[in-house]
Write a protein that holds these residues in place. Structure first.
Motif, short mmCIF file in Angstrom:
data_model
loop_
_atom_site.label_atom_id
_atom_site.label_comp_id
_atom_site.label_asym_id
_atom_site.label_seq_id
_atom_site.Cartn_x
_atom_site.Cartn_y
_atom_site.Cartn_z
N THR A 115 0.72 -1.08 -0.09
CA THR A 115 -0.09 -0.04 0.15
C THR A 115 0.83 1.25 0.12
O THR A 115 1.80 1.43 0.69
CB THR A 115 -0.90 0.01 1.35
OG1 THR A 115 -1.60 -1.21 1.24
CG2 THR A 115 -1.76 1.20 1.28
N VAL A 121 0.73 5.73 -1.67
CA VAL A 121 -0.02 6.90 -2.36
C VAL A 121 0.93 7.65 -3.06
O VAL A 121 2.07 7.68 -2.97
CB VAL A 121 -0.69 7.81 -1.13
CG1 VAL A 121 -1.57 7.12 -0.31
CG2 VAL A 121 0.57 8.51 -0.31
N SER A 135 -6.00 -2.73 -5.14
CA SER A 135 -6.95 -2.64 -3.90
C SER A 135 -6.76 -0.96 -3.17
O SER A 135 -5.69 -0.60 -3.20
CB SER A 135 -6.59 -3.72 -2.76
OG SER A 135 -6.48 -5.09 -3.31
N SER A 136 -7.95 -0.79 -2.92
CA SER A 136 -7.78 0.63 -2.17
C SER A 136 -9.02 0.41 -1.21
O SER A 136 -10.21 0.28 -1.41
CB SER A 136 -8.34 1.72 -3.06
OG SER A 136 -8.14 2.95 -2.40
N VAL A 174 -5.77 6.28 -11.02
CA VAL A 174 -5.55 6.38 -9.47
C VAL A 174 -5.66 7.66 -9.19
O VAL A 174 -4.32 8.36 -9.37
CB VAL A 174 -4.66 5.58 -9.02
CG1 VAL A 174 -4.47 5.39 -7.54
CG2 VAL A 174 -4.70 4.11 -9.39
N THR A 219 -4.64 8.71 -3.18
CA THR A 219 -5.60 7.48 -2.87
C THR A 219 -4.58 6.29 -2.43
O THR A 219 -3.93 5.71 -3.26
CB THR A 219 -6.43 7.12 -4.12
OG1 THR A 219 -6.99 8.36 -4.46
CG2 THR A 219 -7.01 5.65 -4.00
N PRO A 220 -4.73 5.87 -1.20
CA PRO A 220 -3.86 4.71 -0.71
C PRO A 220 -4.30 3.40 -1.66
O PRO A 220 -5.32 3.12 -1.89
CB PRO A 220 -4.23 4.36 0.48
CG PRO A 220 -4.94 5.79 0.84
CD PRO A 220 -5.51 6.17 -0.32
N HIS A 221 -3.44 2.81 -2.21
CA HIS A 221 -3.63 1.34 -3.27
C HIS A 221 -2.39 0.47 -3.07
O HIS A 221 -1.47 1.06 -2.77
CB HIS A 221 -4.08 2.04 -4.47
CG HIS A 221 -2.94 2.49 -5.31
ND1 HIS A 221 -2.58 3.99 -5.02
CD2 HIS A 221 -2.08 2.18 -6.23
CE1 HIS A 221 -1.56 4.17 -5.81
NE2 HIS A 221 -1.11 3.28 -6.65
N ARG A 222 -2.72 -0.77 -3.47
CA ARG A 222 -1.74 -1.83 -3.64
C ARG A 222 -1.98 -2.42 -4.84
O ARG A 222 -3.15 -2.63 -5.26
CB ARG A 222 -1.60 -2.48 -2.39
CG ARG A 222 -2.67 -3.50 -1.94
CD ARG A 222 -2.52 -4.34 -0.90
NE ARG A 222 -1.65 -5.46 -1.42
CZ ARG A 222 -0.73 -6.15 -0.63
NH1 ARG A 222 -0.38 -5.64 0.53
NH2 ARG A 222 -0.02 -7.13 -1.03
N ASP A 270 2.90 3.43 3.38
CA ASP A 270 1.72 3.69 4.18
C ASP A 270 2.17 4.31 5.67
O ASP A 270 1.22 4.89 6.18
CB ASP A 270 0.86 2.42 4.26
CG ASP A 270 1.44 1.18 4.79
OD1 ASP A 270 2.98 1.30 5.01
OD2 ASP A 270 1.00 0.22 5.10
#
Length: 125
Positions: free
Chosen positions: A48, A50, A67-68, A83, A87-90, A114
């Motif tokens: 995760t 950003v 995934s967010s 994105v 926006t936190p995402h992996r 993160d």
């Protein structure tokens, strides 16, 4: 104009089964946009994180799940994902073969783990 021939590029390995190849970055002469080719082995992941700016991801091959929070988006070849900044995402390779995609972003985009710590992958320079 600046030509960057494929023979002059090389993938840089980073943790979790990832490899990044700079295609157009400030180090290579790009001033407005950054383009990186990312490859990830089956079962690999990008933890995760950003970005300070919007990121566009174009899947070239394989299958990944982005995934967010509770949202999960499966991407297949030729799919595009935008994105938004912050926006936190992996990204997880959920397929059985290497996944490859392009990362397209404004020049100067910053990555943050993160934990809030800035990350500086070598292929973004």
């Amino acid at each position: 104009m600046i030509a960057i021939h494929a023979a002059a590029t090389h993938a840089i390995e980073t943790p979790n089964g990832n490899h990044g190849t700079s295609l157009a970055t400030p180090r290579l002469g790009a001033t407005e946009v950054t383009v990186v080719r990312q490859r990830q082995t089956p079962g690999g992941s990008n933890p995760t994180h950003v970005h300070s700016r919007e990121e566009v991801m174009v899947l070239l091959s394989g299958q990944v799940t982005v995934s967010s929070g509770e949202e999960r988006i499966d991407l297949f070849p030729r799919d595009t994902l935008i994105v938004p900044a912050q926006t936190p995402h992996r990204v997880d390779n959920t397929g059985t073969v290497d996944a490859e995609w392009l990362i397209i972003s404004p020049a100067g985009m910053q990555f943050f783990r993160d934990t809030g710590e800035e990350a500086s992958p070598p292929w973004i320079k």
